[in-house]
Design a protein around this motif. Sequence first.
Motif, PDB file in Angstrom:
ATOM      1  N   GLU A 204       0.508  -1.241   0.038  1.00 21.96           N
ATOM      2  CA  GLU A 204       0.028  -0.009  -0.190  1.00 21.96           C
ATOM      3  C   GLU A 204       0.880   1.262   0.295  1.00 21.96           C
ATOM      4  O   GLU A 204       0.437   2.202  -0.440  1.00 21.96           O
ATOM      5  N   ALA A 205       1.879   1.516   0.873  1.00 22.58           N
ATOM      6  CA  ALA A 205       3.067   2.490   0.321  1.00 22.58           C
ATOM      7  C   ALA A 205       3.818   2.645  -0.762  1.00 22.58           C
ATOM      8  O   ALA A 205       4.353   4.101  -1.505  1.00 22.58           O
ATOM      9  N   LEU A 206       3.180   2.095  -2.185  1.00 26.35           N
ATOM     10  CA  LEU A 206       3.893   2.327  -2.831  1.00 26.35           C
ATOM     11  C   LEU A 206       2.704   2.891  -3.841  1.00 26.35           C
ATOM     12  O   LEU A 206       1.751   2.387  -4.135  1.00 26.35           O
ATOM     13  N   PRO A 207       3.536   3.111  -4.502  1.00 26.14           N
ATOM     14  CA  PRO A 207       2.488   4.397  -6.246  1.00 26.14           C
ATOM     15  C   PRO A 207       1.773   3.486  -6.612  1.00 26.14           C
ATOM     16  O   PRO A 207       2.484   1.632  -7.051  1.00 26.14           O
ATOM     17  N   ALA A 208       1.159   3.331  -7.404  1.00 25.77           N
ATOM     18  CA  ALA A 208       0.212   2.318  -8.903  1.00 25.77           C
ATOM     19  C   ALA A 208       0.929   2.162  -9.490  1.00 25.77           C
ATOM     20  O   ALA A 208       1.148   1.274 -10.342  1.00 25.77           O
ATOM     21  N   ARG A 209       2.339   3.033 -10.269  1.00 21.64           N
ATOM     22  CA  ARG A 209       2.902   2.645 -11.386  1.00 21.64           C
ATOM     23  C   ARG A 209       4.105   3.005 -10.676  1.00 21.64           C
ATOM     24  O   ARG A 209       5.250   4.306 -10.155  1.00 21.64           O
ATOM     25  N   VAL A 210       4.714   1.866 -10.324  1.00 20.96           N
ATOM     26  CA  VAL A 210       6.198   2.181 -10.025  1.00 20.96           C
ATOM     27  C   VAL A 210       7.274   0.345 -10.379  1.00 20.96           C
ATOM     28  O   VAL A 210       6.418  -0.160 -10.528  1.00 20.96           O
ATOM     29  N   HIS A 211       9.135   0.838 -10.249  1.00 19.80           N
ATOM     30  CA  HIS A 211       9.225  -0.686 -10.811  1.00 19.80           C
ATOM     31  C   HIS A 211      10.486  -0.496  -9.827  1.00 19.80           C
ATOM     32  O   HIS A 211      10.607   0.455  -9.196  1.00 19.80           O
ATOM     33  N   VAL A 212      10.214  -2.210  -9.315  1.00 21.95           N
ATOM     34  CA  VAL A 212      10.539  -2.100  -7.841  1.00 21.95           C
ATOM     35  C   VAL A 212      12.194  -3.400  -8.255  1.00 21.95           C
ATOM     36  O   VAL A 212      11.605  -4.409  -8.497  1.00 21.95           O
ATOM     37  N   ASN A 213      12.999  -3.178  -8.514  1.00 19.90           N
ATOM     38  CA  ASN A 213      14.033  -4.257  -8.227  1.00 19.90           C
ATOM     39  C   ASN A 213      14.862  -4.713  -6.949  1.00 19.90           C
ATOM     40  O   ASN A 213      14.952  -3.434  -5.769  1.00 19.90           O
ATOM     41  N   ALA A 214      14.991  -5.520  -6.291  1.00 16.67           N
ATOM     42  CA  ALA A 214      15.129  -6.768  -5.629  1.00 16.67           C
ATOM     43  C   ALA A 214      16.066  -7.368  -5.475  1.00 16.67           C
ATOM     44  O   ALA A 214      16.277  -8.038  -5.966  1.00 16.67           O
ATOM     45  N   ILE A 215      17.771  -6.721  -4.879  1.00 18.21           N
ATOM     46  CA  ILE A 215      19.082  -7.846  -5.051  1.00 18.21           C
ATOM     47  C   ILE A 215      19.226  -8.156  -3.538  1.00 18.21           C
ATOM     48  O   ILE A 215      20.367  -9.218  -4.073  1.00 18.21           O
ATOM     49  N   GLY A 216      18.416  -7.923  -2.574  1.00 18.09           N
ATOM     50  CA  GLY A 216      18.822  -8.134  -1.145  1.00 18.09           C
ATOM     51  C   GLY A 216      18.813  -9.476  -1.069  1.00 18.09           C
ATOM     52  O   GLY A 216      20.126 -10.287  -0.361  1.00 18.09           O
ATOM     53  N   ALA A 217      18.049 -10.146  -0.857  1.00 22.72           N
ATOM     54  CA  ALA A 217      16.983 -11.454  -0.210  1.00 22.72           C
ATOM     55  C   ALA A 217      18.025 -12.467  -1.598  1.00 22.72           C
ATOM     56  O   ALA A 217      17.471 -12.764  -2.373  1.00 22.72           O
ATOM     57  N   PHE A 218      19.093 -13.416  -0.965  1.00 26.21           N
ATOM     58  CA  PHE A 218      19.700 -14.516  -1.535  1.00 26.21           C
ATOM     59  C   PHE A 218      19.303 -16.309  -1.057  1.00 26.21           C
ATOM     60  O   PHE A 218      20.336 -16.788  -1.316  1.00 26.21           O
ATOM     61  N   ARG A 219      19.051 -15.562   0.046  1.00 24.99           N
ATOM     62  CA  ARG A 219      18.379 -17.444   0.379  1.00 24.99           C
ATOM     63  C   ARG A 219      16.977 -17.560   1.310  1.00 24.99           C
ATOM     64  O   ARG A 219      16.514 -16.422   1.113  1.00 24.99           O
ATOM     65  N   PRO A 220      16.946 -18.668   0.773  1.00 26.01           N
ATOM     66  CA  PRO A 220      15.116 -19.104   1.012  1.00 26.01           C
ATOM     67  C   PRO A 220      15.174 -18.312   3.019  1.00 26.01           C
ATOM     68  O   PRO A 220      13.303 -17.663   2.688  1.00 26.01           O
ATOM     69  N   THR A 221      15.346 -17.883   3.829  1.00 23.52           N
ATOM     70  CA  THR A 221      15.820 -17.353   5.052  1.00 23.52           C
ATOM     71  C   THR A 221      15.064 -16.006   4.887  1.00 23.52           C
ATOM     72  O   THR A 221      14.828 -14.814   6.162  1.00 23.52           O
ATOM     73  N   MET A 222      15.386 -15.445   3.798  1.00 26.79           N
ATOM     74  CA  MET A 222      15.866 -13.807   3.652  1.00 26.79           C
ATOM     75  C   MET A 222      14.117 -12.825   2.912  1.00 26.79           C
ATOM     76  O   MET A 222      13.954 -14.110   1.930  1.00 26.79           O
ATOM     77  N   ARG A 223      13.885 -11.533   2.463  1.00 29.43           N
ATOM     78  CA  ARG A 223      12.625 -11.836   3.001  1.00 29.43           C
ATOM     79  C   ARG A 223      12.976 -10.493   2.035  1.00 29.43           C
ATOM     80  O   ARG A 223      13.126  -9.088   3.567  1.00 29.43           O
ATOM     81  N   GLU A 224      12.730  -9.187   1.162  1.00 34.06           N
ATOM     82  CA  GLU A 224      12.523  -7.832   1.211  1.00 34.06           C
ATOM     83  C   GLU A 224      11.009  -7.642   0.975  1.00 34.06           C
ATOM     84  O   GLU A 224      10.937  -6.100   0.897  1.00 34.06           O
ATOM     85  N   LEU A 225      10.889  -8.325  -0.449  1.00 34.96           N
ATOM     86  CA  LEU A 225       9.469  -8.200  -0.791  1.00 34.96           C
ATOM     87  C   LEU A 225       7.603  -8.457  -0.270  1.00 34.96           C
ATOM     88  O   LEU A 225       7.525  -9.813   0.603  1.00 34.96           O
ATOM     89  N   PRO A 226       6.482  -7.590   0.052  1.00 38.82           N
ATOM     90  CA  PRO A 226       5.274  -8.764   0.549  1.00 38.82           C
ATOM     91  C   PRO A 226       4.885  -8.853  -0.598  1.00 38.82           C
ATOM     92  O   PRO A 226       5.306  -8.644  -1.459  1.00 38.82           O
ATOM     93  N   ASP A 227       4.187 -10.254  -0.491  1.00 38.35           N
ATOM     94  CA  ASP A 227       3.391 -10.610  -1.071  1.00 38.35           C
ATOM     95  C   ASP A 227       2.335 -10.077  -1.685  1.00 38.35           C
ATOM     96  O   ASP A 227       2.554 -10.104  -3.075  1.00 38.35           O
ATOM     97  N   GLY A 228       1.912  -9.344  -1.460  1.00 32.20           N
ATOM     98  CA  GLY A 228       1.341  -8.529  -2.307  1.00 32.20           C
ATOM     99  C   GLY A 228       1.246  -7.039  -3.179  1.00 32.20           C
ATOM    100  O   GLY A 228       0.941  -7.722  -4.036  1.00 32.20           O
TER     101      GLY A 228
END
Length: 306
Positions: A204-228
């Motif tokens: 909900e914090a993001l604008p309707a039009r946005v591009h997101v790059n996620a590089i940090g989480a590289f193991r199954p125990t790590m997460r940067e982005l929400p499911d939604g």
Amino acid sequence: MQTVTLSADEVREAVTMREAINAVRDGFIGLAAGEFEMPTRTVMRDGQFLVMNAHHRASGSAMTKTLSLNFDRTPAIAGTVVWTETRRTDTLIADAGAVTTLRTGAAVGVATDLLAPADAGRLTLIGAGGQAPDQVRAVHAVRPLRELTVVDTDVRRAEALARMLAPELPATRIRTANDPETAVGDAEIVCCATPATSPLFTEEALPARVHVNAIGAFRPTMRELPDGLLADSTVVIDEREAILEESGEILHALKTGALTEASLTELGTALSAAEALPGGRTVFKTVGVAMQDWAVARILADKFLT
């Protein structure tokens, strides 16, 4: 027989970000076309030791990267990239930290150029660690930045990065923040470069039009982005096998039903497709693949090996 050894500074002097982006773009297209033999990387001590290999069939060249990773030290990445070929006996050894940050930035540059709106110029960078500068440089290479917000829980680290980048971005307004949730509200591009184990912000914090790059989480125990966010976006990944082995946020979203495997598109496939991708929210998730290191190492080999 000659062995050329390159330090981190020598790697950076030899390879521009634009060169790296072009090489990595070609590499992803080649990967989708089956040009590479690339086993899933070897992971030990829960990601603190990594070994990655790529063989390019057409050129008879191969790259092996061995590194250790520790976010509590500086630099966090230490190791070597080794380049070999069948046609000559010369080899090249390069600093793994410099190659890794360059190739990770380059992949983000490729994805941002493909997925971000053509007029995007406001970047929010979350995480001010060792990968962060090349994230900014890569985005700026394909989408010249009007505004940059550097976000880190340690404001002093964010401010230090902002000061370092300022001479490279004289026409960019740069500010710092410590709360990702509010900092992404007006972003057109977001780069996540953290070792987070839970999402950095809500969808909900993001604008309707946005591009997101996620590089940090590289193991199954790590997460940067929400499911939604993943459920509501066009999701492009670096390589399916690697993502399904290592990406915590993708694995979590698949488990909860927010994503299906069929909804994941590899970057090489997307680059090769004739049709345009849908607008709205887009996500590029990468855990890093050996082809990227090969692509940067090939630039070095072409410049330093006779």
